[in-house]
Motif scaffolding. Structure first.
Motif, PDB file in Angstrom:
ATOM      1  N   VAL A   1      42.773  45.923  41.614  1.00 12.54           N
ATOM      2  CA  VAL A   1      42.641  46.827  40.464  1.00 12.54           C
ATOM      3  C   VAL A   1      42.148  46.049  39.244  1.00 12.54           C
ATOM      4  O   VAL A   1      41.139  46.392  38.642  1.00 12.54           O
ATOM      5  CB  VAL A   1      43.981  47.522  40.133  1.00 12.54           C
ATOM      6  N   HIS A   2      42.863  44.979  38.909  1.00 13.05           N
ATOM      7  CA  HIS A   2      42.529  44.193  37.713  1.00 13.05           C
ATOM      8  C   HIS A   2      41.735  42.938  38.019  1.00 13.05           C
ATOM      9  O   HIS A   2      41.124  42.352  37.150  1.00 13.05           O
ATOM     10  CB  HIS A   2      43.798  43.807  36.966  1.00 13.05           C
ATOM     11  N   PHE A   3      41.824  42.456  39.241  1.00  9.06           N
ATOM     12  CA  PHE A   3      41.032  41.285  39.633  1.00  9.06           C
ATOM     13  C   PHE A   3      40.807  41.365  41.140  1.00  9.06           C
ATOM     14  O   PHE A   3      41.531  42.079  41.852  1.00  9.06           O
ATOM     15  CB  PHE A   3      41.745  39.975  39.245  1.00  9.06           C
ATOM     16  N   LEU A   4      39.791  40.629  41.628  1.00 10.42           N
ATOM     17  CA  LEU A   4      39.511  40.637  43.061  1.00 10.42           C
ATOM     18  C   LEU A   4      40.580  39.810  43.781  1.00 10.42           C
ATOM     19  O   LEU A   4      41.059  38.813  43.250  1.00 10.42           O
ATOM     20  CB  LEU A   4      38.125  40.041  43.323  1.00 10.42           C
TER      21      LEU A   4
ATOM     22  N   LEU B   1      49.622  40.763  46.411  1.00 10.38           N
ATOM     23  CA  LEU B   1      49.440  39.955  45.199  1.00 10.38           C
ATOM     24  C   LEU B   1      49.476  40.794  43.923  1.00 10.38           C
ATOM     25  O   LEU B   1      48.690  41.725  43.743  1.00 10.38           O
ATOM     26  CB  LEU B   1      48.096  39.216  45.284  1.00 10.38           C
ATOM     27  N   SER B   2      50.420  40.446  43.043  1.00  9.51           N
ATOM     28  CA  SER B   2      50.584  41.160  41.791  1.00  9.51           C
ATOM     29  C   SER B   2      51.289  40.227  40.802  1.00  9.51           C
ATOM     30  O   SER B   2      52.166  39.450  41.185  1.00  9.51           O
ATOM     31  CB  SER B   2      51.406  42.424  42.048  1.00  9.51           C
ATOM     32  N   VAL B   3      50.882  40.287  39.560  1.00 11.70           N
ATOM     33  CA  VAL B   3      51.407  39.373  38.552  1.00 11.70           C
ATOM     34  C   VAL B   3      51.845  40.172  37.333  1.00 11.70           C
ATOM     35  O   VAL B   3      51.056  40.935  36.779  1.00 11.70           O
ATOM     36  CB  VAL B   3      50.309  38.385  38.107  1.00 11.70           C
ATOM     37  N   THR B   4      53.104  40.005  36.928  1.00  9.62           N
ATOM     38  CA  THR B   4      53.604  40.697  35.739  1.00  9.62           C
ATOM     39  C   THR B   4      54.096  39.669  34.731  1.00  9.62           C
ATOM     40  O   THR B   4      54.843  38.769  35.101  1.00  9.62           O
ATOM     41  CB  THR B   4      54.757  41.647  36.119  1.00  9.62           C
TER      42      THR B   4
END
Ligand code: ADP
Ligand code: MG
Length: 319
Positions: A51-54, A126-129
């Motif tokens: 969504v926000h990066f590949l 993969l997800s970063v908060t």
């Protein structure tokens, strides 16, 4: 390798070492000292692969960008960055990936005096908060709701660069290093945000597109605006693209620029001019707040630019 090895090896000493951190990474909670007379400004953002990066995006850039997005929110409040927490969900414990991610994150954190004080590490897609915490003298945080008719509208830097990078990528065209940098490693306008405390009547960061984000100020302040399209600050590359296409949706509706859009009462605009000279950050006056609601975009010949200029909305397709 366990979750705890990862935490020990990568997350214990990231960013600045701050004296107001009584206890950092390693216990059930961090213990942080908010100084007397300050409000704590808090904001959280998630970047998701696809969504926000590949999914195969450069981890160092992802580490930079996820913190930059948060710092941009603090800047838009006029808050000084202090602490961050990080929730990382990873498909595998890839040390190369985590090391590069932390490098990107830590470089930007140090630059702004931010200490990583805690987080969570889990396995999954993969997800970063990142949650950021900043400090602002009590009552001085710059909100979206303070714009008044007659206030001038300003924007930092240039708009449309990240959007142009995305358009080029989408079309399979080459992307210049300048545009790539603007998309992958935006520089949050922290110094400008701090200097605008006491000058700006309302402020927001441009993450979803100038029209949409200015729209949030208008809605919160119950006012309208007229924006002069020829006054929009463009990089040479974005200006060249616009000359060829005449398509104002690039600077108006593309997101990811992380510039600041703010309003200033006319009698304080001189101070903003002087700030621009002192700070070396480009600050451009692009229009005026009106009593009449809605956003009017005026072209060089005085006529209105027609197309609706909405920004990015994750749920816009009914998702
Ligand atoms: P708990 O089980 O109490 O939630 P964890 O085992 O998740 O604790 O984390 C142990 C310590 O490591 C905590 O202080 C937590 O804040 C920190 N931590 C875990 N993951 C990260 C991370 N990705 N970045 C920073 N700190 C982290
Ligand atoms: Mg945990």
């Amino acid at each position: 390798m366990s979750e705890f090895d990862l935490i020990r090896d990568y997350f214990c000493h990231v960013g600045a070492a701050r004296r107001d951190v009584a206890l950092g990474v390693g216990d059930d909670c961090a213990l942080l000292r908010v100084p007397e007379g300050f409000d704590l400004a808090v904001s959280i953002d998630t970047l998701t692969a696809g969504v926000h990066f590949l999914p195969d995006g450069d981890p160092e850039s992802i580490g930079h960008k996820v913190l930059a997005v948060g710092l941009s929110d603090l800047a838009a409040m006029g808050a000084e960055p202090a602490w961050a927490t990080l929730a990382l969900t990873l498909p595998t414990a890839d040390r190369g990936w985590i090391g590069a991610f932390c490098l990107g994150f830590a470089r930007l954190a140090k630059r702004h005096g931010v200490q990583l004080v805690g987080g969570d590490t889990t396995r999954g897609a993969l997800s970063v908060t990142v949650q950021v915490h900043g400090l602002v003298p009590v009552g001085t945080g710059v909100q979206r709701r303070g714009a008044r008719p007659g206030d001038r509208i300003w924007v930092t830097g240039t708009v449309g660069d990240a959007g142009l990078a995305l358009r080029r990528l989408g079309a399979g065209e080459p992307v210049s290093p300048f545009l790539r940098e603007r998309l992958d490693r935006p520089l949050p306008r922290v110094t400008a945000g701090l200097s605008l405390r006491g000058l700006a009547s309302a402020m927001i960061d441009v993450s979803d597109g100038l029209a949409a984000d200015l729209g949030h100020i208008l809605e919160a302040s119950c006012v309208g605006a007229e924006v002069e399209l020829p006054a929009l600050p463009l990089s040479p590359e974005a200006a060249g693209y616009l000359d060829n296409r005449g398509d104002w949706t690039l600077p108006l509706a593309s997101g990811d620029d992380y510039e600041l859009c703010f309003t200033v009462p006319p009698d304080r605009c001189g101070a903003v001019d002087r700030l621009a000279e002192r700070s070396g950050c480009r600050l451009s006056a692009i229009g005026v707040i009106t009593e009449k609601p809605g956003l009017r975009c005026v072209q060089a010949d005085g006529s209105d630019w027609g197309p609706a200029c909405t920004g990015y909305d994750h749920f816009a397709d009914g998702g």
